[in-house]
Scaffold this motif. Structure first.
Motif, short mmCIF file in Angstrom:
data_model
loop_
_atom_site.label_atom_id
_atom_site.label_comp_id
_atom_site.label_asym_id
_atom_site.label_seq_id
_atom_site.Cartn_x
_atom_site.Cartn_y
_atom_site.Cartn_z
N LEU A 7 40.30 49.81 43.24
CA LEU A 7 41.39 49.03 43.87
C LEU A 7 40.44 47.43 43.79
N TRP A 8 39.41 47.35 43.73
CA TRP A 8 38.37 45.97 43.06
C TRP A 8 38.42 45.50 41.95
N PHE A 9 39.08 45.84 41.34
CA PHE A 9 39.35 45.27 38.93
C PHE A 9 38.99 44.45 39.67
N ALA A 10 40.20 43.60 39.73
CA ALA A 10 40.61 41.48 39.49
C ALA A 10 38.82 41.37 39.94
N MET A 62 39.40 40.31 32.12
CA MET A 62 41.01 41.33 32.14
C MET A 62 41.67 40.53 32.66
N SER A 63 41.31 40.17 33.74
CA SER A 63 42.10 39.58 35.13
C SER A 63 42.51 38.22 34.15
N ILE A 64 41.32 37.86 33.61
CA ILE A 64 41.62 36.22 33.11
C ILE A 64 42.78 36.24 32.16
N LEU A 65 43.10 36.91 31.22
CA LEU A 65 43.56 37.37 30.36
C LEU A 65 45.04 38.03 31.12
N ILE A 66 45.09 38.53 32.05
CA ILE A 66 46.37 39.41 32.45
C ILE A 66 47.49 37.59 33.02
N ALA A 67 45.94 37.29 33.92
CA ALA A 67 47.27 35.31 34.64
C ALA A 67 47.56 35.20 32.78
N GLY A 68 46.53 34.49 32.10
CA GLY A 68 47.03 33.72 31.46
C GLY A 68 48.20 34.38 30.95
N LEU A 69 49.26 35.34 30.98
CA LEU A 69 50.39 36.10 30.51
C LEU A 69 51.08 35.56 31.48
N TYR A 70 50.69 35.49 32.18
CA TYR A 70 52.14 34.99 34.00
C TYR A 70 52.12 33.82 33.30
N VAL A 71 51.49 33.04 33.51
CA VAL A 71 51.09 31.69 32.56
C VAL A 71 52.22 31.56 31.62
N ALA A 72 51.84 32.42 30.34
CA ALA A 72 52.47 31.88 29.59
C ALA A 72 54.31 32.82 29.58
N PHE A 73 54.43 33.68 30.53
CA PHE A 73 56.34 34.04 30.26
C PHE A 73 56.48 32.99 30.62
N PHE A 74 56.95 31.78 31.20
CA PHE A 74 57.31 30.97 31.81
C PHE A 74 57.03 29.16 32.32
N GLY A 102 44.11 47.59 38.32
CA GLY A 102 44.12 48.43 38.71
C GLY A 102 44.25 49.61 39.54
N ILE A 103 45.30 49.17 40.28
CA ILE A 103 46.39 50.05 41.16
C ILE A 103 46.65 51.30 40.38
N TYR A 104 47.32 50.64 38.91
CA TYR A 104 47.42 51.35 37.97
C TYR A 104 46.51 52.16 37.28
N LEU A 105 45.05 52.32 36.99
CA LEU A 105 44.40 53.32 36.97
C LEU A 105 44.18 53.91 37.68
N ALA A 121 36.46 51.27 33.75
CA ALA A 121 36.20 49.83 34.79
C ALA A 121 35.72 50.34 36.03
N LEU A 122 35.42 51.42 36.52
CA LEU A 122 34.51 51.68 38.06
C LEU A 122 33.01 50.57 37.47
N SER A 123 32.75 50.34 36.18
CA SER A 123 31.38 49.99 35.65
C SER A 123 29.94 51.05 36.81
N CYS A 124 30.08 52.21 36.53
CA CYS A 124 29.39 53.10 37.64
C CYS A 124 28.33 53.47 37.38
N PRO A 125 26.72 52.69 37.54
CA PRO A 125 25.94 53.46 37.37
C PRO A 125 24.84 54.67 37.22
N ASP A 126 25.82 54.81 38.45
CA ASP A 126 25.34 56.56 39.16
C ASP A 126 25.85 57.49 38.64
#
Length: 230
Positions: A30-33, A39-51, A160-163, A180-185
């Protein structure tokens, strides 16, 4: 030879970590962003590109909101095609193996379109509060900047919610979710040896917490499972 269907769903001898601990760890998605800014920057770029060309205007000019929505594919073909590509990409990401995964991927893609609309709405509303009516050009660029920032957080959180839902409800994207969890343990390894009776002894060793780079002494390990093959 024909595959034995009775061996296709074999229950594991043990789980590491256990199901309750795994569920707790999965909430980190849930803290993916915040964890995966790229990845968040890529999604943001798509959102801006839509309109990007026209901004987002769903009302005005004596035209109802629904008429604007219905006319959008005809008036803005490029943006509409980009949206279709995003939806198709989300469906491919979920997989075309079953109707369930195809539908779930489509829902994911449509959710990003809705989140893009929300990001543009918030971006334009905040820009109007900051910039005066006379600064039209500044307002246009400020709207896109705020939309980008809002879209990065909202879109990354949506992914993150989707995953999380995919992992815990549909049991797909296990590799993507764990990555995506980036868990080292919670690492484990196998120790194999031939014992005094000539049997193969396999020990599954678990490491709950890995050692940081500045820690010199070895980490604590524990036995998860021991298997003896005669």
């Amino acid at each position: 030879p024909q595959e034995d269907e009775s061996q296709t769903n074999i229950e594991p001898l043990n789980r590491y970590p256990d199901q309750n601990e795994s569920l707790k760890l999965s909430y980190g998605l849930l803290w993916f962003a915040l964890k995966h800014k790229g990845m968040s920057i890529l999604i943001a770029g798509l959102y801006v590109a839509f309109f990007w060309q026209t901004g987002l205007h769903l009302g005005g000019n004596n035209v109802t909101t629904w008429q604007n929505i219905l006319l959008f594919p005809l008036q803005h073909i490029g943006s509409f095609i980009l949206m279709l590509i995003v939806i198709a990409g989300c469906m491919a990401f979920a997989g075309f193996g079953s109707l369930k995964t195809i539908s779930w991927g489509g829902v994911h893609g449509l959710a990003h379109i809705v989140m893009a609309v929300i990001s543009w709405f918030l971006g334009s509303m905040i820009a109007e509060l900051i910039v005066s009516v006379d600064s039209v050009v500044l307002g246009i660029y400020l709207t896109r900047i705020i939309t980008f920032l809002m879209g990065g957080f909202l879109g990354g959180s949506l992914f993150g919610i989707y995953l999380w839902i995919s992992l815990n409800k549909f049991h797909i994207h296990q590799n993507e979710a764990f990555s995506a969890l980036s868990c080292p343990d919670y690492k484990n390894f196998l120790r194999c040896k031939i014992n005094t009776e000539g049997a193969l002894e396999i020990s599954v060793i678990g490491i709950e917490k890995t050692a940081p780079d500045n820690q010199q002494h070895p980490v604590k390990t524990h036995l998860i499972e021991r298997i003896i093959i005669l």
